[in-house]
Design a protein around this motif. Structure first.
Motif, PDB file in Angstrom:
ATOM      1  N   SER A 176       0.809  -1.225   0.000  1.00  8.63           N
ATOM      2  CA  SER A 176       0.000   0.000   0.000  1.00  8.63           C
ATOM      3  C   SER A 176       0.840   1.272   0.000  1.00  8.63           C
ATOM      4  CB  SER A 176      -0.924   0.004   1.222  1.00  8.63           C
ATOM      5  OG  SER A 176      -1.961  -0.903   1.037  1.00  8.63           O
ATOM      6  N   LYS A 234       2.053   3.085  -2.308  1.00  8.65           N
ATOM      7  CA  LYS A 234       1.617   4.147  -3.237  1.00  8.65           C
ATOM      8  C   LYS A 234       0.394   4.877  -2.697  1.00  8.65           C
ATOM      9  CE  LYS A 234       3.510   2.880  -7.622  1.00  8.65           C
ATOM     10  NZ  LYS A 234       3.246   2.487  -9.003  1.00  8.65           N
ATOM     11  N   GLU A 235      -0.514   4.100  -2.098  1.00  9.02           N
ATOM     12  CA  GLU A 235      -1.714   4.739  -1.543  1.00  9.02           C
ATOM     13  C   GLU A 235      -1.314   5.670  -0.387  1.00  9.02           C
ATOM     14  OE1 GLU A 235      -2.595   1.906  -4.087  1.00  9.02           O
ATOM     15  OE2 GLU A 235      -1.953   1.099  -2.164  1.00  9.02           O
ATOM     16  N   TYR A 236      -0.384   5.186   0.428  1.00  8.68           N
ATOM     17  CA  TYR A 236       0.094   6.023   1.533  1.00  8.68           C
ATOM     18  C   TYR A 236       0.760   7.287   0.974  1.00  8.68           C
ATOM     19  CZ  TYR A 236      -0.625   1.936   4.537  1.00  8.68           C
ATOM     20  OH  TYR A 236      -1.179   0.888   5.212  1.00  8.68           O
ATOM     21  N   VAL A 280      -1.364   7.383   9.069  1.00  9.43           N
ATOM     22  CA  VAL A 280      -0.874   6.201   8.344  1.00  9.43           C
ATOM     23  C   VAL A 280      -0.210   5.250   9.336  1.00  9.43           C
ATOM     24  CG1 VAL A 280       0.722   5.390   6.592  1.00  9.43           C
ATOM     25  CG2 VAL A 280      -0.651   7.439   6.174  1.00  9.43           C
ATOM     26  N   PRO A 327       5.850  10.986  -1.935  1.00 11.65           N
ATOM     27  CA  PRO A 327       4.824  11.294  -2.927  1.00 11.65           C
ATOM     28  C   PRO A 327       5.410  11.584  -4.314  1.00 11.65           C
ATOM     29  CG  PRO A 327       4.443  12.530  -0.921  1.00 11.65           C
ATOM     30  CD  PRO A 327       5.729  11.821  -0.735  1.00 11.65           C
ATOM     31  N   LEU A 357       5.379   9.183  -7.186  1.00  9.88           N
ATOM     32  CA  LEU A 357       4.152   8.896  -7.929  1.00  9.88           C
ATOM     33  C   LEU A 357       4.126   9.643  -9.257  1.00  9.88           C
ATOM     34  CD1 LEU A 357       1.636   9.199  -4.981  1.00  9.88           C
ATOM     35  CD2 LEU A 357       2.396   7.083  -6.073  1.00  9.88           C
ATOM     36  N   VAL A 417      -0.010   8.838  -1.744  1.00 14.16           N
ATOM     37  CA  VAL A 417      -1.048   9.793  -2.156  1.00 14.16           C
ATOM     38  C   VAL A 417      -1.538  10.575  -0.936  1.00 14.16           C
ATOM     39  CG1 VAL A 417      -3.370  10.039  -3.102  1.00 14.16           C
ATOM     40  CG2 VAL A 417      -1.799   8.399  -4.118  1.00 14.16           C
ATOM     41  N   LEU A 418      -1.755   9.848   0.157  1.00 15.27           N
ATOM     42  CA  LEU A 418      -2.231  10.527   1.377  1.00 15.27           C
ATOM     43  C   LEU A 418      -1.207  11.556   1.843  1.00 15.27           C
ATOM     44  CD1 LEU A 418      -3.808   7.586   3.445  1.00 15.27           C
ATOM     45  CD2 LEU A 418      -4.939   9.231   1.953  1.00 15.27           C
ATOM     46  N   ARG A 419       0.074  11.186   1.726  1.00 13.97           N
ATOM     47  CA  ARG A 419       1.139  12.125   2.122  1.00 13.97           C
ATOM     48  C   ARG A 419       1.123  13.345   1.205  1.00 13.97           C
ATOM     49  NH1 ARG A 419       2.873  13.020   5.905  1.00 13.97           N
ATOM     50  NH2 ARG A 419       5.081  13.303   5.462  1.00 13.97           N
ATOM     51  N   ALA A 420       0.923  13.111  -0.101  1.00 16.66           N
ATOM     52  CA  ALA A 420       0.877  14.227  -1.047  1.00 16.66           C
ATOM     53  C   ALA A 420      -0.275  15.161  -0.675  1.00 16.66           C
ATOM     54  CB  ALA A 420       0.701  13.704  -2.468  1.00 16.66           C
ATOM     55  N   LEU A 421      -1.386  14.561  -0.252  1.00 18.05           N
ATOM     56  CA  LEU A 421      -2.551  15.375   0.108  1.00 18.05           C
ATOM     57  C   LEU A 421      -2.357  16.051   1.462  1.00 18.05           C
ATOM     58  CD1 LEU A 421      -5.418  12.981  -1.042  1.00 18.05           C
ATOM     59  CD2 LEU A 421      -4.755  15.132  -2.110  1.00 18.05           C
TER      60      LEU A 421
END
Lengths: 253, 370
Positions: free
Chosen positions: B278, B280-282, B295, B365, B368, B284-288
C-alpha cells in the motif's frame, strides 16, 4: 460562476526554477530557468514530449520536489522557504493531487477512500465525512458505486474516485499527472470535463500534465515544456476548437 | 468499522499467515508453560492435597520431598491462641524391594490419620485411613504398581528391610521422582528410623486463614533456624526448586522463546508486505498532506487486529489441546499464564507492526510522478 483568470491576481507564481538530476556526464537538466503564473479558475495544460520535465515541474510547483534554484509563491507564500511540516500543512489545506495510477486502497470502498481524506485531513466526524463523500460521489456520477471496492470499478470509475479524493477537501490547487493516460477517450473526456468544472465552477487553479492533444480544446491555457524550457501556447484554445456542445456549456462567458 | 479492520477483512488471505503466527506463538507459550507447571505441580502434591495451613521445616529444605529432621519439640513454639492443631509429618526416601526383583527409590509419607488430621492426602478414603492404622500398611498410586513390581492390593514387600503390605491404591498421585508411599506416622517412623524425638515437618492449622501470616511471622522471630511457610508458599517453593534445578524449565522456556521468535518474524513479514503493497496509496495521502500519524495508526492498528485475531484463534486451540494433553500428562493453565501468554504475543504483534513502520520511510509522494 465562471472565474476569469485574466482579471485576478495569480494564485501561483514561480520563476527561475532549475532542477537537474545526476552528476557529471549523466547530469540531465529537467528545468532550465522556468517561470510560470497560474490563475484561479483556469484549467491549464502542461504538455511536452516524454522526458521533457513536465512531471518535475508539476512536483516542484506542488511542493513535492525541491528545486535546485528558483522560487514558488503559492497564495504569496514561498513554498520552498517553508519547513517540511509547513509544506505538508499547506498541501493539506490547499492541494489536491491526481496521479497516473489510481492508487486506491484495494480493501476500501469508493466512499471510504473519500471519507478517509476528510476524517484524517480535516478531522470531520464520521457522519459528516460520509455525507460529503456521498455528495462528491454523486457529483462524479458514482452515486450508486459508493459501496464498491476498486476491483469492482472500471478504469474510468476508479479515476473518478481518485479525482473525488483530490477534490473532496475543496483544494485551491489541483495538480494532475496524465490523469487520462490509462483511459479510452470516452472516459478520458469525462475526466477532463470534471477537472474543467472544478476550475470554472469552484475557482480552483488546475495544472494538468498531459501529452494527449485531444485535451487541448478544453484547456484555458496550454504550456509547452521542451528540454526543460517552458513556453506558453495559445491562450483560451476553447474559442478555436470548441464544438457546439462546448460553446453551449460556456454560454455564460 | 475502522480502515484497519476493513483492510484486514478484505485482504485476509494476505494477513492470514500473520494471524496464524500469532496464534501459534500464544499456543506454544501457553502449552509449554502449562505443561511445565503441570509437570512440576506433581512435586508439591503432598502439600496441595493435604490440609495444613502452615508447614514448619528445617530452614534448608528446598522442596517438600527433600525434608530434613527437625526436633518435634518445636511444637512448643506453636502454643499460641491462633493455632488450633499441630501434628508431626514424617517423610523420606527409601529403597523399595520389588517382589519382581530389583530396587526402586520411593518417597515414604507418614502422617496422622485420625479425624481432623491435616497430613493425609485427600485421595485417602476413610476406609484407607482405617486400614493404614495397621502397622506396616501402605497405600500407593495404582499407576505406580508396575514400577513397584506389585500386582494387587494385599501384596507384601519390604522398604529398607521393613516389611510392608499394600492395603489400597489411589489415583492421580503419580510422582516425578520416586513413587509416593502413603502410610501412618508410626509406619513411616519404623521404615525411616529417624533420630529420637525428630520429625520431618510440623503441620499447623490456624484458627482462621487470616491468622496464617501472623503465625508465620511470629515463628520466624522465635527461632531463626526454623522455617515456617504458608502451605501455598511452600508449594511454590517446591515447584520452583525442581523447575530451576532440573533445567527442564530452561529447555521448555527456550522452546517457547523460539516459538515466539518464529511468530514475530512471520507477523513482521506479513505486516511489512501489507504495508509495502500500500506504499503508493500512503504516498497519495502524504501528497494530500494527511499527517503521517494517521498512516502510522493504520499500520499499528493492523498489527493490533492481527494480534487480536491470532489470540482469538489460539484460545479454543489451547483449551482443546490442554484437554488432550491432560490425558497423558498434566497441563495447568492458571489465569496469570493466560494473561502472560496473551500479553506477550500481543506485545510481539505490536512490535512487529512498529518494525513494519520502517518501510513507511520509503513513502515519497514525488515517486508517484513518473
Amino acid at each position: 460562476m465562471y472565474y476569469d483568470g485574466s482579471r485576478t491576481e495569480p494564485t501561483l507564481r514561480a520563476w527561475g526554477l532549475c532542477k537537474s538530476f545526476g552528476t557529471g556526464e549523466m547530469r540531465t537538466e529537467a528545468l532550465r530557468d522556468v517561470g510560470i503564473e497560474l490563475y484561479p479558475g483556469q484549467f491549464s495544460l502542461l504538455m511536452g514530449p516524454s522526458g521533457s520535465g513536465k512531471s518535475t515541474l508539476l512536483a516542484v510547483l506542488s511542493g513535492l520536489l525541491h528545486p535546485d534554484s528558483g522560487r514558488v509563491l503559492a497564495h504569496d507564500q514561498d513554498l520552498w522557504a517553508m519547513t517540511e511540516r509547513q509544506r505538508e500543512e499547506f498541501r493539506l489545506r490547499h492541494c489536491g493531487f491526481i496521479f497516473q495510477g489510481y492508487n486506491l486502497f484495494p480493501a476500501l470502498t469508493a466512499r471510504q477512500q473519500l471519507e478517509m481524506v476528510l476524517r484524517w485531513g480535516k478531522g470531520y466526524s464520521a457522519s459528516e465525512a460520509r455525507r460529503r463523500a456521498d455528495q462528491m460521489l454523486s457529483t462524479l456520477g458514482l452515486a450508486k458505486k459508493g459501496d464498491l471496492r476498486p476491483m469492482q470499478l472500471s478504469g474510468g470509475e476508479k479515476q473518478r474516485v481518485a479525482i473525488g479524493r483530490a477534490l473532496i477537501k475543496d483544494p485551491t490547487f489541483l495538480f494532475a499527472d496524465e490523469p487520462t493516460a490509462a483511459l479510452d477517450w470516452k472516459h478520458g473526456e469525462q475526466v477532463v470535463e470534471l477537472l474543467r468544472a472544478a476550475a470554472h465552477d469552484a475557482g480552483a487553479t488546475i495544472l494538468v500534465v498531459a501529452h494527449d492533444a485531444r485535451m487541448v480544446p478544453y484547456a484555458d491555457r496550454v504550456f509547452h515544456l521542451d528540454d526543460g524550457v517552458l513556453a506558453e501556447g495559445v491562450e483560451r484554445p476553447m474559442a478555436m476548437f470548441a464544438d457546439s456542445r462546448d460553446v453551449a456549456a460556456f454560454g455564460a462567458i | 468499522m475502522s480502515y484497519a479492520i476493513s483492510t484486514l477483512w478484505h485482504e485476509r488471505a494476505r494477513f492470514f499467515p500473520g494471524v496464524l503466527a500469532v496464534a501459534f506463538s500464544a499456543l506454544l507459550i501457553a502449552l509449554q508453560c502449562g505443561l511445565l507447571l503441570g509437570l512440576f505441580s506433581i512435586t508439591s502434591i503432598p502439600i496441595d492435597e493435604s490440609d495444613a495451613d502452615i508447614w514448619v521445616a528445617h530452614p534448608e529444605v528446598p522442596s517438600v520431598d527433600l525434608g530434613r529432621p527437625i526436633p518435634e519439640a518445636w511444637a512448643s513454639y506453636l502454643a499460641m491462641p491462633e493455632v488450633v492443631r499441630v501434628e508431626p509429618y514424617m517423610e523420606g526416601f527409601g529403597y523399595w524391594d520389588k517382589p519382581t526383583g530389583g530396587m526402586e527409590l520411593c518417597l515414604v509419607i507418614g502422617s496422622r490419620l485420625g479425624p481432623g488430621a491435616m497430613g493425609p492426602v485427600r485421595q485417602l478414603t476413610a476406609e484407607h485411613r482405617a486400614l493404614l492404622a495397621q502397622p506396616g500398611a501402605i497405600v500407593v498410586d495404582e499407576a505406580e504398581m508396575g514400577r513397584l513390581g506389585i500386582s494387587k492390593v494385599g501384596d507384601y514387600t519390604e522398604i529398607v528391610g521393613k516389611q510392608v503390605r499394600v492395603v489400597g491404591t489411589v489415583r492421580g498421585l503419580r510422582s516425578l521422582a520416586g513413587p509416593y508411599v502413603f502410610c501412618s506416622l508410626e509406619t513411616a517412623r519404623s521404615i525411616l528410623r529417624p533420630p529420637p524425638d525428630q520429625t520431618t515437618f510440623l503441620l499447623v492449622r490456624c484458627r482462621s486463614k487470616e491468622d496464617i501470616p501472623t503465625v508465620v511471622e511470629r515463628l520466624k522471630k522465635y527461632d531463626r533456624k526454623l522455617m515456617a511457610m504458608a502451605a501455598e508458599d511452600f508449594s511454590v517453593r517446591s515447584r520452583w526448586h525442581w523447575l530451576t534445578k532440573t533445567k527442564a524449565g530452561i529447555a521448555l522456556g527456550l522452546a517457547a522463546i523460539l516459538g515466539l521468535m518464529v511468530g514475530a518474524v512471520v507477523t513482521y513479514q506479513t505486516l511489512r508486505s501489507a504495508t509495502v503493497a500500500s506504499l503508493k496509496e500512503y504516498a497519495v495521502l502524504r501528497a494530500l498532506g494527511i499527517p503521517r500519524r494517521h498512516v502510522i495508526g493504520l499500520v499499528v492498528g493492523q498489527s493490533f487486529w492481527v494480534g487480536l485475531a491470532g489470540i482469538a484463534i489460539s484460545i479454543p486451540l489451547i483449551h482443546s489441546l490442554a484437554i488432550v494433553g491432560n490425558i497423558g500428562a498434566k497441563v495447568l493453565l492458571p489465569w496469570w499464564l493466560w494473561t502472560a501468554a496473551i500479553s506477550i504475543t500481543m506485545t510481539v504483534a505490536m512490535l512487529s507492526g512498529l518494525l513494519a513502520l520502517r518501510t513507511l520511510r520509503h513513502v515519497e509522494p514525488v515517486t508517484l510522478l513518473r
